[in-house]
Design an enzyme around this catalytic site. Sequence first.
Site, PDB file in Angstrom:
ATOM      1  N   ASP A   1       0.860  -1.188   0.000  1.00 57.47           N
ATOM      2  CA  ASP A   1       0.000   0.000   0.000  1.00 57.47           C
ATOM      3  C   ASP A   1       0.901   1.245   0.000  1.00 57.47           C
ATOM      4  OD1 ASP A   1      -3.199   0.547   1.181  1.00 57.47           O
ATOM      5  OD2 ASP A   1      -1.769   2.200   1.041  1.00 57.47           O
ATOM      6  N   ILE A   2       0.586   2.213  -0.852  1.00 63.52           N
ATOM      7  CA  ILE A   2       1.465   3.394  -0.943  1.00 63.52           C
ATOM      8  C   ILE A   2       1.236   4.396   0.194  1.00 63.52           C
ATOM      9  CG2 ILE A   2       2.241   3.566  -3.344  1.00 63.52           C
ATOM     10  CD1 ILE A   2      -0.281   5.348  -3.801  1.00 63.52           C
TER      11      ILE A   2
ATOM     12  N   ASN B   1     -12.883  -3.482   2.829  1.00 64.03           N
ATOM     13  CA  ASN B   1     -13.883  -2.418   2.855  1.00 64.03           C
ATOM     14  C   ASN B   1     -14.763  -2.573   1.620  1.00 64.03           C
ATOM     15  OD1 ASN B   1     -12.532  -1.388   5.123  1.00 64.03           O
ATOM     16  ND2 ASN B   1     -11.196  -0.117   3.859  1.00 64.03           N
TER      17      ASN B   1
ATOM     18  N   GLN C   1     -14.421   2.241   1.469  1.00 58.84           N
ATOM     19  CA  GLN C   1     -13.756   1.825   0.229  1.00 58.84           C
ATOM     20  C   GLN C   1     -13.483   3.041  -0.657  1.00 58.84           C
ATOM     21  OE1 GLN C   1     -15.820  -1.189  -2.073  1.00 58.84           O
ATOM     22  NE2 GLN C   1     -13.979  -1.661  -3.273  1.00 58.84           N
TER      23      GLN C   1
ATOM     24  N   HIS D   1     -10.183  -5.729  -2.703  1.00 63.36           N
ATOM     25  CA  HIS D   1      -8.855  -5.991  -2.146  1.00 63.36           C
ATOM     26  C   HIS D   1      -8.965  -6.274  -0.655  1.00 63.36           C
ATOM     27  CE1 HIS D   1      -9.694  -1.652  -2.020  1.00 63.36           C
ATOM     28  NE2 HIS D   1      -9.081  -1.661  -0.848  1.00 63.36           N
ATOM     29  N   PHE D   2      -8.108  -7.172  -0.211  1.00 64.29           N
ATOM     30  CA  PHE D   2      -7.892  -7.350   1.222  1.00 64.29           C
ATOM     31  C   PHE D   2      -6.691  -6.509   1.626  1.00 64.29           C
ATOM     32  CE2 PHE D   2     -10.049 -11.494   0.573  1.00 64.29           C
ATOM     33  CZ  PHE D   2     -10.951 -11.453   1.614  1.00 64.29           C
ATOM     34  N   HIS D   3      -6.800  -5.862   2.774  1.00 63.44           N
ATOM     35  CA  HIS D   3      -5.646  -5.238   3.421  1.00 63.44           C
ATOM     36  C   HIS D   3      -5.049  -6.257   4.397  1.00 63.44           C
ATOM     37  CE1 HIS D   3      -6.748  -0.902   2.579  1.00 63.44           C
ATOM     38  NE2 HIS D   3      -7.930  -1.473   2.405  1.00 63.44           N
TER      39      HIS D   3
HETATM   40  P1  AMP Z   1      -9.775   1.131   0.524  1.00 59.08           P
HETATM   41  O1  AMP Z   1     -10.098   2.289   1.432  1.00 59.08           O
HETATM   42  O2  AMP Z   1     -10.053  -0.205   1.174  1.00 59.08           O
HETATM   43  O3  AMP Z   1     -10.413   1.253  -0.846  1.00 59.08           O
HETATM   44  O4  AMP Z   1      -8.218   1.174   0.380  1.00 59.08           O
HETATM   45  C1  AMP Z   1      -7.549   1.467  -0.810  1.00 59.08           C
HETATM   46  C2  AMP Z   1      -6.079   1.452  -0.475  1.00 59.08           C
HETATM   47  O5  AMP Z   1      -5.352   1.513  -1.680  1.00 59.08           O
HETATM   48  C3  AMP Z   1      -5.623   2.622   0.374  1.00 59.08           C
HETATM   49  O6  AMP Z   1      -5.039   2.117   1.576  1.00 59.08           O
HETATM   50  C4  AMP Z   1      -4.618   3.362  -0.513  1.00 59.08           C
HETATM   51  O7  AMP Z   1      -3.530   3.890   0.223  1.00 59.08           O
HETATM   52  C5  AMP Z   1      -4.193   2.274  -1.458  1.00 59.08           C
HETATM   53  N1  AMP Z   1      -3.747   2.698  -2.780  1.00 59.08           N
HETATM   54  C6  AMP Z   1      -4.350   3.581  -3.617  1.00 59.08           C
HETATM   55  N2  AMP Z   1      -3.681   3.687  -4.777  1.00 59.08           N
HETATM   56  C7  AMP Z   1      -2.619   2.838  -4.677  1.00 59.08           C
HETATM   57  C8  AMP Z   1      -1.535   2.495  -5.546  1.00 59.08           C
HETATM   58  N3  AMP Z   1      -1.408   3.050  -6.765  1.00 59.08           N
HETATM   59  N4  AMP Z   1      -0.622   1.591  -5.113  1.00 59.08           N
HETATM   60  C9  AMP Z   1      -0.741   1.044  -3.880  1.00 59.08           C
HETATM   61  N5  AMP Z   1      -1.740   1.320  -3.022  1.00 59.08           N
HETATM   62  C10 AMP Z   1      -2.659   2.204  -3.405  1.00 59.08           C
END
Ligand code: AMP
Length: 141
Positions: free
Chosen positions: A38-39, A92, A99, A105-107
């Site tokens: 995650d970035i 989420n 979300q 995606h899973f975190h």
């Molecule tokens: P969510 O709130 O569950 O949709 O989480 C999306 C996640 O994706 C967040 O934690 C962001 O920091 C992460 N994210 C968004 N764009 C990127 C990317 N290009 N590379 C890696 N992680 C990302």
Amino acid sequence: MDEGSPAPGTKCVFCDIVARRAPAWIVYEDSTTVAFLDIFPFTRGHLLVIPKRHGARLTDIPFEDQMALVRTLDEVCRRAERLAPDYNVALNAGAWAGQIVFHVHFHVIPRYGESNPFRAGHRPPLSEPEARAVVAELANP
Ligand code: AMP
Ligand code: ZN
């Protein structure tokens, strides 16, 4: 609309990562799934596990992709345990659930004894040295 693709005219950053149109710190990949850093990590080694097939939610992708996703989740959790024995797994589903990226995606979020890492506004971007170090720890089987 093509099944497994974002709606026409809609950009999906995770589909871009799958297609290598966008960069990512990938730690695992197979024919149906990818895991990458995650970035904006909540903690060191915060990972995302995704199906290659686009779908906003778990319930939008076929059963076989769901199973493949969970298999990769298991592999990624085992690797995350190299960083810390304890971690959170989160999914989420929908804007009201937090979300932001509408590609399922899973975190996987390693926990190191910090009190509450899930605070908005407390997410410094992943640095390149940190990313390289974490990939070196996690990319090997
Ligand atoms: P969510 O709130 O569950 O949709 O989480 C999306 C996640 O994706 C967040 O934690 C962001 O920091 C992460 N994210 C968004 N764009 C990127 C990317 N290009 N590379 C890696 N992680 C990302
Ligand atoms: Zn997508």
